[in-house]
Design a protein around this motif. Structure first.
Motif, PDB file in Angstrom:
ATOM      1  N   ARG A 226       0.840  -1.190   0.000  1.00  0.00           N
ATOM      2  CA  ARG A 226       0.000   0.000   0.000  1.00  0.00           C
ATOM      3  C   ARG A 226       0.880   1.246   0.000  1.00  0.00           C
ATOM      4  NH1 ARG A 226      -5.104  -2.002   0.813  1.00  0.00           N
ATOM      5  NH2 ARG A 226      -6.045   0.045   0.658  1.00  0.00           N
ATOM      6  N   SER A 227       0.315   2.309  -0.516  1.00  0.00           N
ATOM      7  CA  SER A 227       0.944   3.625  -0.462  1.00  0.00           C
ATOM      8  C   SER A 227      -0.189   4.637  -0.461  1.00  0.00           C
ATOM      9  CB  SER A 227       1.865   3.849  -1.669  1.00  0.00           C
ATOM     10  OG  SER A 227       1.096   3.998  -2.853  1.00  0.00           O
ATOM     11  N   ALA A 228       0.127   5.859  -0.156  1.00  0.00           N
ATOM     12  CA  ALA A 228      -0.914   6.898  -0.161  1.00  0.00           C
ATOM     13  C   ALA A 228      -1.537   7.023  -1.550  1.00  0.00           C
ATOM     14  CB  ALA A 228      -0.326   8.233   0.286  1.00  0.00           C
ATOM     15  N   LEU A 229      -0.720   6.965  -2.602  1.00  0.00           N
ATOM     16  CA  LEU A 229      -1.256   7.084  -3.960  1.00  0.00           C
ATOM     17  C   LEU A 229      -2.115   5.879  -4.326  1.00  0.00           C
ATOM     18  CD1 LEU A 229      -1.564   8.441  -6.690  1.00  0.00           C
ATOM     19  CD2 LEU A 229       0.656   7.453  -7.344  1.00  0.00           C
ATOM     20  N   LEU A 230      -1.681   4.681  -3.975  1.00  0.00           N
ATOM     21  CA  LEU A 230      -2.485   3.495  -4.296  1.00  0.00           C
ATOM     22  C   LEU A 230      -3.786   3.486  -3.506  1.00  0.00           C
ATOM     23  CD1 LEU A 230       0.271   0.770  -4.674  1.00  0.00           C
ATOM     24  CD2 LEU A 230      -1.051   1.892  -6.487  1.00  0.00           C
ATOM     25  N   ASP A 231      -3.758   3.974  -2.265  1.00  0.00           N
ATOM     26  CA  ASP A 231      -5.001   4.101  -1.493  1.00  0.00           C
ATOM     27  C   ASP A 231      -5.947   5.082  -2.181  1.00  0.00           C
ATOM     28  OD1 ASP A 231      -4.134   2.291   0.417  1.00  0.00           O
ATOM     29  OD2 ASP A 231      -3.523   3.839   1.855  1.00  0.00           O
ATOM     30  N   ARG A 232      -5.391   6.180  -2.677  1.00  0.00           N
ATOM     31  CA  ARG A 232      -6.209   7.173  -3.406  1.00  0.00           C
ATOM     32  C   ARG A 232      -6.778   6.567  -4.685  1.00  0.00           C
ATOM     33  NH1 ARG A 232      -3.087  12.189  -5.234  1.00  0.00           N
ATOM     34  NH2 ARG A 232      -4.408  12.646  -7.000  1.00  0.00           N
ATOM     35  N   ALA A 233      -5.966   5.796  -5.402  1.00  0.00           N
ATOM     36  CA  ALA A 233      -6.437   5.138  -6.619  1.00  0.00           C
ATOM     37  C   ALA A 233      -7.550   4.150  -6.290  1.00  0.00           C
ATOM     38  CB  ALA A 233      -5.274   4.425  -7.309  1.00  0.00           C
ATOM     39  N   GLU A 234      -7.388   3.397  -5.217  1.00  0.00           N
ATOM     40  CA  GLU A 234      -8.429   2.446  -4.807  1.00  0.00           C
ATOM     41  C   GLU A 234      -9.734   3.171  -4.511  1.00  0.00           C
ATOM     42  OE1 GLU A 234      -9.146  -1.127  -1.574  1.00  0.00           O
ATOM     43  OE2 GLU A 234      -7.767   0.489  -1.029  1.00  0.00           O
TER      44      GLU A 234
ATOM     45  N   ARG B 238     -16.763  10.622 -11.905  1.00  0.00           N
ATOM     46  CA  ARG B 238     -16.815  10.786 -13.354  1.00  0.00           C
ATOM     47  C   ARG B 238     -15.456  11.108 -13.963  1.00  0.00           C
ATOM     48  NH1 ARG B 238     -21.913  11.830 -15.731  1.00  0.00           N
ATOM     49  NH2 ARG B 238     -23.552  11.307 -14.282  1.00  0.00           N
ATOM     50  N   GLN B 239     -14.512  11.551 -13.158  1.00  0.00           N
ATOM     51  CA  GLN B 239     -13.194  11.893 -13.681  1.00  0.00           C
ATOM     52  C   GLN B 239     -12.148  11.559 -12.630  1.00  0.00           C
ATOM     53  OE1 GLN B 239     -12.917  15.771 -15.387  1.00  0.00           O
ATOM     54  NE2 GLN B 239     -10.703  15.689 -15.563  1.00  0.00           N
ATOM     55  N   PHE B 240     -11.156  10.795 -13.036  1.00  0.00           N
ATOM     56  CA  PHE B 240     -10.068  10.439 -12.134  1.00  0.00           C
ATOM     57  C   PHE B 240      -9.135  11.636 -11.951  1.00  0.00           C
ATOM     58  CE2 PHE B 240     -11.475   6.351 -13.789  1.00  0.00           C
ATOM     59  CZ  PHE B 240     -11.544   5.598 -12.623  1.00  0.00           C
ATOM     60  N   ASP B 241      -8.609  11.747 -10.745  1.00  0.00           N
ATOM     61  CA  ASP B 241      -7.658  12.798 -10.423  1.00  0.00           C
ATOM     62  C   ASP B 241      -6.432  12.124  -9.798  1.00  0.00           C
ATOM     63  OD1 ASP B 241      -6.392  15.207  -9.863  1.00  0.00           O
ATOM     64  OD2 ASP B 241      -7.501  15.489  -7.991  1.00  0.00           O
ATOM     65  N   LEU B 242      -5.634  11.519 -10.658  1.00  0.00           N
ATOM     66  CA  LEU B 242      -4.450  10.790 -10.225  1.00  0.00           C
ATOM     67  C   LEU B 242      -3.281  11.156 -11.133  1.00  0.00           C
ATOM     68  CD1 LEU B 242      -6.163   7.289  -9.941  1.00  0.00           C
ATOM     69  CD2 LEU B 242      -5.410   8.696  -8.011  1.00  0.00           C
ATOM     70  N   PRO B 243      -2.080  11.247 -10.586  1.00  0.00           N
ATOM     71  CA  PRO B 243      -0.926  11.458 -11.454  1.00  0.00           C
ATOM     72  C   PRO B 243      -0.644  10.179 -12.249  1.00  0.00           C
ATOM     73  CG  PRO B 243      -0.212  11.148  -9.177  1.00  0.00           C
ATOM     74  CD  PRO B 243      -1.718  11.180  -9.172  1.00  0.00           C
TER      75      PRO B 243
ATOM     76  N   ILE C   5      -2.805   1.787 -18.764  1.00  0.00           N
ATOM     77  CA  ILE C   5      -3.637   2.199 -17.622  1.00  0.00           C
ATOM     78  C   ILE C   5      -5.109   2.259 -18.047  1.00  0.00           C
ATOM     79  CG2 ILE C   5      -3.836   3.810 -15.678  1.00  0.00           C
ATOM     80  CD1 ILE C   5      -1.096   4.981 -16.464  1.00  0.00           C
ATOM     81  N   PRO C   6      -5.676   1.122 -18.505  1.00  0.00           N
ATOM     82  CA  PRO C   6      -7.084   1.160 -18.916  1.00  0.00           C
ATOM     83  C   PRO C   6      -7.978   1.565 -17.748  1.00  0.00           C
ATOM     84  CG  PRO C   6      -6.319  -1.107 -18.699  1.00  0.00           C
ATOM     85  CD  PRO C   6      -5.122  -0.225 -18.534  1.00  0.00           C
ATOM     86  N   LEU C   7      -9.191   1.940 -18.058  1.00  0.00           N
ATOM     87  CA  LEU C   7     -10.184   2.495 -17.131  1.00  0.00           C
ATOM     88  C   LEU C   7      -9.833   3.932 -16.793  1.00  0.00           C
ATOM     89  CD1 LEU C   7     -10.696  -0.393 -14.555  1.00  0.00           C
ATOM     90  CD2 LEU C   7     -12.009   0.045 -16.620  1.00  0.00           C
ATOM     91  N   ILE C   8      -8.645   4.162 -16.230  1.00  0.00           N
ATOM     92  CA  ILE C   8      -8.252   5.517 -15.851  1.00  0.00           C
ATOM     93  C   ILE C   8      -7.928   6.330 -17.106  1.00  0.00           C
ATOM     94  CG2 ILE C   8      -6.566   6.879 -14.556  1.00  0.00           C
ATOM     95  CD1 ILE C   8      -6.376   4.442 -12.604  1.00  0.00           C
ATOM     96  N   ILE C   9      -7.213   5.738 -18.051  1.00  0.00           N
ATOM     97  CA  ILE C   9      -7.097   6.286 -19.405  1.00  0.00           C
ATOM     98  C   ILE C   9      -8.171   5.530 -20.189  1.00  0.00           C
ATOM     99  CG2 ILE C   9      -5.680   6.532 -21.474  1.00  0.00           C
ATOM    100  CD1 ILE C   9      -3.206   6.584 -19.659  1.00  0.00           C
ATOM    101  N   PRO C  10      -9.302   6.162 -20.456  1.00  0.00           N
ATOM    102  CA  PRO C  10     -10.528   5.450 -20.855  1.00  0.00           C
ATOM    103  C   PRO C  10     -10.589   4.967 -22.311  1.00  0.00           C
ATOM    104  CG  PRO C  10     -10.952   7.788 -20.800  1.00  0.00           C
ATOM    105  CD  PRO C  10      -9.535   7.597 -20.314  1.00  0.00           C
TER     106      PRO C  10
END
Length: 151
Positions: free
Chosen positions: A35-43, A55-60, A110-115
């Protein structure tokens, strides 16, 4: 490379990060979990997406690819939630041909996040290499727009 696997309505997926950015989303359960803070945010964002609340992902993001593929993936990120674009429309904005857009879609790390599921062929749904193929693409498109008629 830290990675985290999730159970989702379209099957298990594994998200990985490197240097503070998401670098991949793979189908299936990863062997190593961390786990990491970014992966928790992605989850959190992925679960909200599957719940119909995001409706829109906000992840680096830091997908590895050629300059052309990066241009196609950038164009995919500009397709609004609930809408689709044809391979030809993406080619008009990113360059190349409908066929080269299809090839770049198939290499999307990065499917789903890059749609990439939002890209359809002229007159029919087109292809999809993720999850259970077209069944997964249909599920995602219906999640985003339940009133859409899919060919």
């Amino acid at each position: 490379m830290p990675q985290l696997s999730l159970h989702t309505p379209i099957g298990d997926i594994t998200v990985a990060e490197e240097d503070g950015a998401i670098v991949s989303l793979d189908w299936g359960w990863g062997r190593d979990q961390s786990r990491s803070a970014l992966l928790d945010r992605a989850e959190e964002q992925l679960q909200a997406y599957f719940d119909g609340e995001l409706r829109q992902f906000d992840l680096p993001l830091a997908p590895a690819g050629t300059p052309y593929r990066l241009a196609v993936w950038k164009a995919l990120c500009e397709i609004p939630y609930g809408e689709t674009r044809s391979y030809q429309e993406i080619a008009a904005s990113a360059g190349g041909s409908a066929r080269s857009v299809g090839q770049a879609n198939g290499r999307n790390p990065i499917p789903l996040i890059i749609p990439c599921h939002r890209v359809v062929a002229a007159g029919h749904i087109g292809g999809y290499s993720g999850g259970d193929g077209l069944a997964t693409k249909r599920w995602l498109l219906t999640l985003e727009n339940p009133t859409r008629t899919l060919l």
